[in-house]
Design a protein around this motif. Structure first.
Motif, PDB file in Angstrom:
ATOM      1  N   ALA A 128       0.866  -1.271   0.011  1.00 32.03           N
ATOM      2  CA  ALA A 128      -0.085  -0.074   0.110  1.00 32.03           C
ATOM      3  C   ALA A 128       0.705   1.216  -0.191  1.00 32.03           C
ATOM      4  O   ALA A 128       1.707   1.236   0.714  1.00 32.03           O
ATOM      5  N   MET A 129       0.400   2.068  -0.564  1.00 31.97           N
ATOM      6  CA  MET A 129       1.060   3.408  -0.798  1.00 31.97           C
ATOM      7  C   MET A 129       0.101   4.816  -0.470  1.00 31.97           C
ATOM      8  O   MET A 129      -0.904   4.803  -1.446  1.00 31.97           O
ATOM      9  N   MET A 130       0.339   5.836   0.261  1.00 32.91           N
ATOM     10  CA  MET A 130      -0.400   6.774   0.413  1.00 32.91           C
ATOM     11  C   MET A 130       0.370   7.959   0.297  1.00 32.91           C
ATOM     12  O   MET A 130       1.360   8.325   1.032  1.00 32.91           O
ATOM     13  N   ASN A 134      -6.842  -3.089  -9.047  1.00 38.75           N
ATOM     14  CA  ASN A 134      -6.277  -1.965  -8.309  1.00 38.75           C
ATOM     15  C   ASN A 134      -6.669  -0.635  -8.870  1.00 38.75           C
ATOM     16  O   ASN A 134      -6.710  -0.636 -10.267  1.00 38.75           O
ATOM     17  N   ARG A 135      -6.873   0.155  -8.028  1.00 33.92           N
ATOM     18  CA  ARG A 135      -7.168   1.885  -8.462  1.00 33.92           C
ATOM     19  C   ARG A 135      -6.473   2.687  -7.718  1.00 33.92           C
ATOM     20  O   ARG A 135      -5.940   2.587  -6.615  1.00 33.92           O
ATOM     21  N   ILE A 136      -6.283   3.917  -8.188  1.00 34.34           N
ATOM     22  CA  ILE A 136      -5.658   5.005  -7.451  1.00 34.34           C
ATOM     23  C   ILE A 136      -6.877   5.973  -6.686  1.00 34.34           C
ATOM     24  O   ILE A 136      -7.812   6.270  -7.440  1.00 34.34           O
ATOM     25  N   LEU A 137      -6.789   6.039  -5.582  1.00 35.02           N
ATOM     26  CA  LEU A 137      -7.668   6.896  -4.815  1.00 35.02           C
ATOM     27  C   LEU A 137      -7.605   8.216  -4.874  1.00 35.02           C
ATOM     28  O   LEU A 137      -6.441   8.648  -4.241  1.00 35.02           O
ATOM     29  N   ASN A 138      -8.467   9.189  -5.142  1.00 42.04           N
ATOM     30  CA  ASN A 138      -8.255  10.618  -5.315  1.00 42.04           C
ATOM     31  C   ASN A 138      -9.057  11.072  -4.164  1.00 42.04           C
ATOM     32  O   ASN A 138     -10.074  10.757  -4.172  1.00 42.04           O
ATOM     33  N   VAL A 139      -8.224  11.628  -3.135  1.00 43.06           N
ATOM     34  CA  VAL A 139      -8.910  12.187  -1.831  1.00 43.06           C
ATOM     35  C   VAL A 139      -8.863  13.527  -2.196  1.00 43.06           C
ATOM     36  O   VAL A 139      -7.742  14.273  -2.070  1.00 43.06           O
ATOM     37  N   SER A 140     -10.031  14.300  -2.229  1.00 41.17           N
ATOM     38  CA  SER A 140     -10.314  15.747  -2.634  1.00 41.17           C
ATOM     39  C   SER A 140     -10.843  16.421  -1.574  1.00 41.17           C
ATOM     40  O   SER A 140     -12.006  16.793  -1.732  1.00 41.17           O
ATOM     41  N   PRO A 141     -10.315  16.585  -0.491  1.00 46.08           N
ATOM     42  CA  PRO A 141     -11.171  17.557   0.497  1.00 46.08           C
ATOM     43  C   PRO A 141     -10.934  18.988   0.256  1.00 46.08           C
ATOM     44  O   PRO A 141     -10.142  19.494  -0.459  1.00 46.08           O
ATOM     45  N   GLY A 142     -11.843  19.764   0.974  1.00 48.70           N
ATOM     46  CA  GLY A 142     -11.677  21.309   1.094  1.00 48.70           C
ATOM     47  C   GLY A 142     -10.637  21.700   2.393  1.00 48.70           C
ATOM     48  O   GLY A 142      -9.489  20.547   2.475  1.00 48.70           O
ATOM     49  N   SER A 143     -10.741  22.633   2.989  1.00 42.23           N
ATOM     50  CA  SER A 143      -9.746  22.893   3.999  1.00 42.23           C
ATOM     51  C   SER A 143     -10.019  21.887   5.203  1.00 42.23           C
ATOM     52  O   SER A 143     -11.093  21.722   5.476  1.00 42.23           O
ATOM     53  N   ILE A 144      -8.772  21.332   5.787  1.00 37.30           N
ATOM     54  CA  ILE A 144      -8.699  20.428   6.731  1.00 37.30           C
ATOM     55  C   ILE A 144      -8.213  20.984   8.041  1.00 37.30           C
ATOM     56  O   ILE A 144      -7.069  21.525   8.028  1.00 37.30           O
ATOM     57  N   LYS A 145      -9.154  21.115   9.112  1.00 39.01           N
ATOM     58  CA  LYS A 145      -8.516  21.451  10.249  1.00 39.01           C
ATOM     59  C   LYS A 145      -7.965  20.572  11.224  1.00 39.01           C
ATOM     60  O   LYS A 145      -7.823  19.229  10.706  1.00 39.01           O
ATOM     61  N   GLY A 146      -6.654  21.199  11.713  1.00 38.83           N
ATOM     62  CA  GLY A 146      -5.690  19.960  12.533  1.00 38.83           C
ATOM     63  C   GLY A 146      -4.726  19.664  11.659  1.00 38.83           C
ATOM     64  O   GLY A 146      -3.855  18.795  11.827  1.00 38.83           O
ATOM     65  N   THR A 147      -4.291  20.396  10.639  1.00 32.03           N
ATOM     66  CA  THR A 147      -3.282  19.928   9.835  1.00 32.03           C
ATOM     67  C   THR A 147      -2.041  21.221   9.610  1.00 32.03           C
ATOM     68  O   THR A 147      -2.584  22.297  10.002  1.00 32.03           O
ATOM     69  N   SER A 148      -1.024  21.161   9.188  1.00 31.17           N
ATOM     70  CA  SER A 148      -0.014  22.073   9.281  1.00 31.17           C
ATOM     71  C   SER A 148       0.158  22.801   7.745  1.00 31.17           C
ATOM     72  O   SER A 148       0.884  23.476   7.319  1.00 31.17           O
ATOM     73  N   PHE A 149      -0.941  22.359   6.936  1.00 29.55           N
ATOM     74  CA  PHE A 149      -0.896  22.997   5.892  1.00 29.55           C
ATOM     75  C   PHE A 149      -1.287  24.618   5.924  1.00 29.55           C
ATOM     76  O   PHE A 149      -1.919  24.908   6.847  1.00 29.55           O
ATOM     77  N   ASP A 190     -11.789   7.706   7.501  1.00 32.04           N
ATOM     78  CA  ASP A 190     -12.538   7.450   6.400  1.00 32.04           C
ATOM     79  C   ASP A 190     -11.687   7.140   5.260  1.00 32.04           C
ATOM     80  O   ASP A 190     -12.092   6.423   4.184  1.00 32.04           O
ATOM     81  N   ILE A 191     -10.522   7.822   5.131  1.00 32.12           N
ATOM     82  CA  ILE A 191      -9.538   7.684   3.920  1.00 32.12           C
ATOM     83  C   ILE A 191      -8.969   6.339   3.765  1.00 32.12           C
ATOM     84  O   ILE A 191      -9.133   5.645   2.439  1.00 32.12           O
ATOM     85  N   ILE A 192      -8.736   5.882   5.012  1.00 32.68           N
ATOM     86  CA  ILE A 192      -8.463   4.378   4.945  1.00 32.68           C
ATOM     87  C   ILE A 192      -9.205   3.584   4.495  1.00 32.68           C
ATOM     88  O   ILE A 192      -9.118   2.491   3.610  1.00 32.68           O
ATOM     89  N   SER A 193     -10.780   3.695   5.073  1.00 31.31           N
ATOM     90  CA  SER A 193     -11.728   2.887   4.521  1.00 31.31           C
ATOM     91  C   SER A 193     -11.898   2.982   3.168  1.00 31.31           C
ATOM     92  O   SER A 193     -11.967   1.832   2.500  1.00 31.31           O
ATOM     93  N   HIS A 194     -11.894   4.140   2.448  1.00 30.61           N
ATOM     94  CA  HIS A 194     -11.929   4.262   0.882  1.00 30.61           C
ATOM     95  C   HIS A 194     -10.805   3.549   0.238  1.00 30.61           C
ATOM     96  O   HIS A 194     -11.139   2.992  -0.832  1.00 30.61           O
ATOM     97  N   LEU A 195      -9.707   3.441   0.691  1.00 32.83           N
ATOM     98  CA  LEU A 195      -8.450   3.122   0.419  1.00 32.83           C
ATOM     99  C   LEU A 195      -8.727   1.413   0.216  1.00 32.83           C
ATOM    100  O   LEU A 195      -8.267   0.829  -0.819  1.00 32.83           O
ATOM    101  N   GLU A 196      -9.070   0.736   1.300  1.00 33.42           N
ATOM    102  CA  GLU A 196      -9.291  -0.606   1.368  1.00 33.42           C
ATOM    103  C   GLU A 196     -10.207  -0.926   0.523  1.00 33.42           C
ATOM    104  O   GLU A 196     -10.073  -2.286  -0.050  1.00 33.42           O
ATOM    105  N   ARG A 197     -11.087  -0.303   0.225  1.00 32.51           N
ATOM    106  CA  ARG A 197     -12.259  -0.623  -0.832  1.00 32.51           C
ATOM    107  C   ARG A 197     -11.913  -0.520  -2.312  1.00 32.51           C
ATOM    108  O   ARG A 197     -12.726  -0.825  -3.122  1.00 32.51           O
ATOM    109  N   LYS A 198     -10.663   0.247  -2.500  1.00 33.63           N
ATOM    110  CA  LYS A 198     -10.289   0.546  -3.934  1.00 33.63           C
ATOM    111  C   LYS A 198     -11.107   1.524  -4.534  1.00 33.63           C
ATOM    112  O   LYS A 198     -11.186   1.177  -5.703  1.00 33.63           O
TER     113      LYS A 198
END
Length: 243
Positions: free
Chosen positions: A70-72, A164-179, A195-203
């Motif tokens: 796996a690769m994130m 296998n598929r590549i998961l595109n995770v496209s959020p808006g602004s995320i609270k609690g990050t150093s971005f 939630d991200i891990i769950s979608h990743l596991e489902r491909k």
């Protein structure tokens, strides 16, 4: 997922994902790669951390992770500023880190993606890659390129017979990050990481957090009149206090 590579995993949502995976009993190893060092308080027994600058020319460093299943990819940065105020080097670095590094890493591990065995791959993109985003012109462009790249490669994987598929995770602004010079707070990012891990596991191939609550309407407005939605975005950023 037993052996996972998290690039950009020393802080923010990358750290939240790495931490959550490391706590799972089935996880053998979480490899964390980041330009910044992984803080001692976030180290786990089954974690290995490495420092690497994604603007480097030589990516043979990643050959050591040939055992992953796996690769994130979560590395990336942005700067709220009018395009006229953005230095040219910022443009170059943004594409190197946000876009080109992802393409290079997926290229290096493409045999795993295209193979018959399970390989889980996800990329932190952004809702900014789906629409115009004044004050974020460069960042949005780097993410729009990723969006099209992922969609295109996923079709190629399907036509090659891979599940296998590549998961595109496209959020808006995320609270609690150093971005954008914020501070990492794992209590605020825990649920999203799960939630991200769950979608990743489902491909899955796309996950837009808060889609029904927020972004379905935003994307529809953009589709109906992209010029007007761009003006709305401009005024929203001015009034939000983020500038």
């Amino acid at each position: 997922m037993r052996r996972i590579l998290v690039v950009g995993g020393a802080n923010g949502i990358g750290l939240a994902i790495a931490t959550e995976l490391a706590q799972r009993p089935e996880t053998e190893k979480v490899y964390v790669v980041d330009k910044a060092p992984l803080a001692a308080e976030h180290q786990r027994e089954n974690m290995e951390s490495w420092q690497f600058d994604l603007t480097a020319d030589d990516y043979s460093f990643f050959d050591r992770f040939d055992d992953i299943d796996a690769m994130m990819l979560t590395a990336g940065f942005g700067k709220l500023a009018l395009f006229r105020d953005v230095p040219e080097q910022h443009i170059i670095d943004s594409f190197q880190v946000n876009t080109i590094s992802t393409m290079r890493l997926i290229k290096r591990f493409y045999p795993k993606l295209e193979g018959s065995e399970d390989f889980f791959c996800g990329v932190m993109v952004s809702i900014a890659g789906f629409m115009s985003s004044p004050f974020f012109a460069v960042y949005g462009a780097t993410k729009a390129a990723l969006k099209i790249f992922i969609e295109s490669v996923n079709v190629e994987l399907e036509k090659a017979g891979s599940a296998n598929r590549i998961l595109n995770v496209s959020p808006g602004s995320i609270k609690g990050t150093s971005f954008n010079q914020g501070k990492t707070d794992l209590t605020l990012t825990h649920n999203l990481a799960c939630d991200i891990i769950s979608h990743l596991e489902r491909k899955d191939d796309l996950f837009i957090p808060k889609y029904e609550e927020v972004f379905q309407h935003v994307l529809q407005r953009y589709h109906d009149d992209f010029r007007e939605e761009g003006r709305h975005s401009y005024e929203y950023k001015l009034s939000s206090g983020r500038m």
